[in-house]
Design an enzyme around this catalytic site. Structure first.
Site, mmCIF file in Angstrom:
data_model
loop_
_atom_site.group_PDB
_atom_site.id
_atom_site.type_symbol
_atom_site.label_atom_id
_atom_site.label_comp_id
_atom_site.label_asym_id
_atom_site.label_seq_id
_atom_site.Cartn_x
_atom_site.Cartn_y
_atom_site.Cartn_z
ATOM 1 N N THR A 45 31.251 40.889 34.305
ATOM 2 C CA THR A 45 31.522 39.954 35.390
ATOM 3 C C THR A 45 31.170 40.576 36.742
ATOM 4 O O THR A 45 30.576 39.929 37.606
ATOM 5 C CB THR A 45 33.000 39.526 35.373
ATOM 6 N N GLU A 89 70.571 37.609 48.368
ATOM 7 C CA GLU A 89 71.977 37.335 48.682
ATOM 8 C C GLU A 89 72.418 38.085 49.933
ATOM 9 O O GLU A 89 73.136 37.541 50.780
ATOM 10 C CB GLU A 89 72.875 37.747 47.497
ATOM 11 N N GLY A 94 35.208 38.778 31.638
ATOM 12 C CA GLY A 94 34.335 37.767 31.108
ATOM 13 C C GLY A 94 34.731 37.312 29.711
ATOM 14 O O GLY A 94 35.856 37.540 29.235
ATOM 15 N N GLU A 134 40.019 37.072 35.107
ATOM 16 C CA GLU A 134 38.969 36.159 35.581
ATOM 17 C C GLU A 134 37.628 36.387 34.881
ATOM 18 O O GLU A 134 36.589 36.012 35.402
ATOM 19 C CB GLU A 134 38.820 36.292 37.100
#
Length: 400
Positions: free
Chosen positions: A221, A77, A323, A321
């Site tokens: 991962t 604003e 595992g 993402e």
């Protein structure tokens, strides 16, 4: 012209006493969509603050725009009012979130609106933060400013799900993301996963990374895929990297992993149950990695405790993402809000690695059920998006 046609249709079909109100609503929605477009510019940049866009309209024309860029800078604003200067007097202000009425790192928007001589304020979302929560609107109305609320509320609420989640529960918004085959496998039996999906789907993943505060992955991962976990959309696209969080309960990852050696402004954090100051932790810290020592649950990092700490650190939107065991734990403990499955038209068979671990479900009637399913085509692949829960638990608030 289409907007004017809509307005004329309204005036033909409704009684005279209702015409002004319904016409105003149609006009309000038209301009609020422009404010929402402005707000989109701040997605992924404003944590721990909400994403907000604002425009000033006078004589049917947009005279100024603004969006909140990042925490500690002017609210949307104020940006729009300053851009308009003296022209703001007598204008209508459209803002995607109700104006604040308190001092934080910046001043109250309600005061600035009154000082600028704004004639009318139109808002979309209500702000659940107790420091805001209708107080700014109440002040504006006390001083004679006309206020219309709830215009395109659903669209505006969707922009700030992470902020609203945190204010109401003290937890971040958690999205599970996986790329899988038609039979739900994220890799072959040998661990080969390059590439499950095509180029368009992989690009969308990087677009998503650009819009979240953090990526979370498990140690397996990182060990198997050695990912960078950065945003890569090409040299001509302005992007930013999310904070990278690796769950390595016992600090067993080799120090040569890419995620520990990135030239990135974003931090890399390793969450562990090992004590702070251990030899392994010191070696990671020497590489510039932050090490968070957290409580254990069943011998591993307590993911609920980790998510709470991430939220307190201002990381309100988290994309997980992998595992499979991390996914399973988050699902079992009802910690995930949303699921994104990139599905490729491939089949690898029973020996392939499933995207999710054991959930302990023996009867179909007890299977987890997603809602609000959406499907998008990305080349030959599909993106399936689904909500995993809709509940909010009360918790302490944080100021904007």
């Amino acid at each position: 012209m289409r907007l004017l046609g809509r307005a004329r249709t309204l005036t033909r079909r409704v009684p005279r006493a209702r015409r002004a109100a319904e016409f105003d609503r149609a006009v309000a929605e038209f301009f609020m969509r422009i404010a929402l477009e402005e707000a989109q510019k701040g997605v992924g940049r404003t944590h721990p603050n909400p994403t907000v866009g604002a425009i000033l309209v006078k004589n049917g024309r947009v005279i100024a725009r603004g969006h909140h860029r990042r925490a500690g800078t002017a609210h949307a604003e104020i940006v729009a009012i300053e851009a308009a200067g003296p022209r703001a007097r007598g204008a209508d202000l459209y803002t995607t979130l109700e104006p604040c009425d308190h001092w934080g790192r910046t001043g109250p928007c309600s005061e600035a609106i009154l000082e600028a001589g704004i004639k009318r304020v139109i808002t979309a979302s209500a702000d659940p933060n107790p420091l805001v929560n209708g107080k700014g609107i109440a002040r504006l109305r006390r001083h004679g400013v006309e206020v219309m609320t709830g215009v395109l509320k659903a669209e505006a609420d969707a922009l700030n799900r992470p902020f609203f989640r945190y204010i109401r529960t003290g937890m971040p918004w958690v999205t599970l993301k996986a790329a899988v085959t038609l039979d739900g496998k994220l890799a072959t039996a040998t661990g080969d996963s390059r590439w499950v999906t095509g180029e368009e789907a992989r690009r969308r993943v990087h677009e998503l990374r650009d819009r979240v505060d953090a990526i979370l992955v498990g140690a397996n991962t990182v060990l198997r895929d050695d990912p960078q976990l950065t945003t890569r959309l090409g040299p001509d696209v302005e992007t930013r990297d999310p904070v990278r969080v690796v769950v390595d309960s016992h600090l067993r990852l080799p120090l040569d992993r890419k995620v520990f050696h990135l030239r990135s402004k974003a931090r890399t954090i390793v969450a562990t149950v090992e004590p702070a100051g251990s030899r392994r932790a010191r070696r990671l810290e020497a590489l510039g990695v932050e090490v968070w020592s957290l409580r254990a649950k069943a011998g591993r990092v307590d993911l609920r405790a980790l998510l709470k700490r991430m939220a307190k650190a201002g990381l309100l939107s988290v994309m997980v993402e992998g595992g499979a065991e991390v996914f399973a734990t988050l699902l079992r403990e009802r910690l995930a809000d949303e699921l994104l499955l990139f599905v490729a038209p491939k089949v690898v068979g029973r020996s392939g690695l499933s995207w999710v671990g054991e959930l302990g479900i023996s009867q179909m009637e007890k299977a987890m059920t997603a809602s609000a399913l959406e499907v998008e085509h990305l080349g030959r692949d599909l993106l399936l998006r689904a909500r995993l829960r809709d509940d909010d638990e009360p918790s302490a608030a944080r100021a904007r």
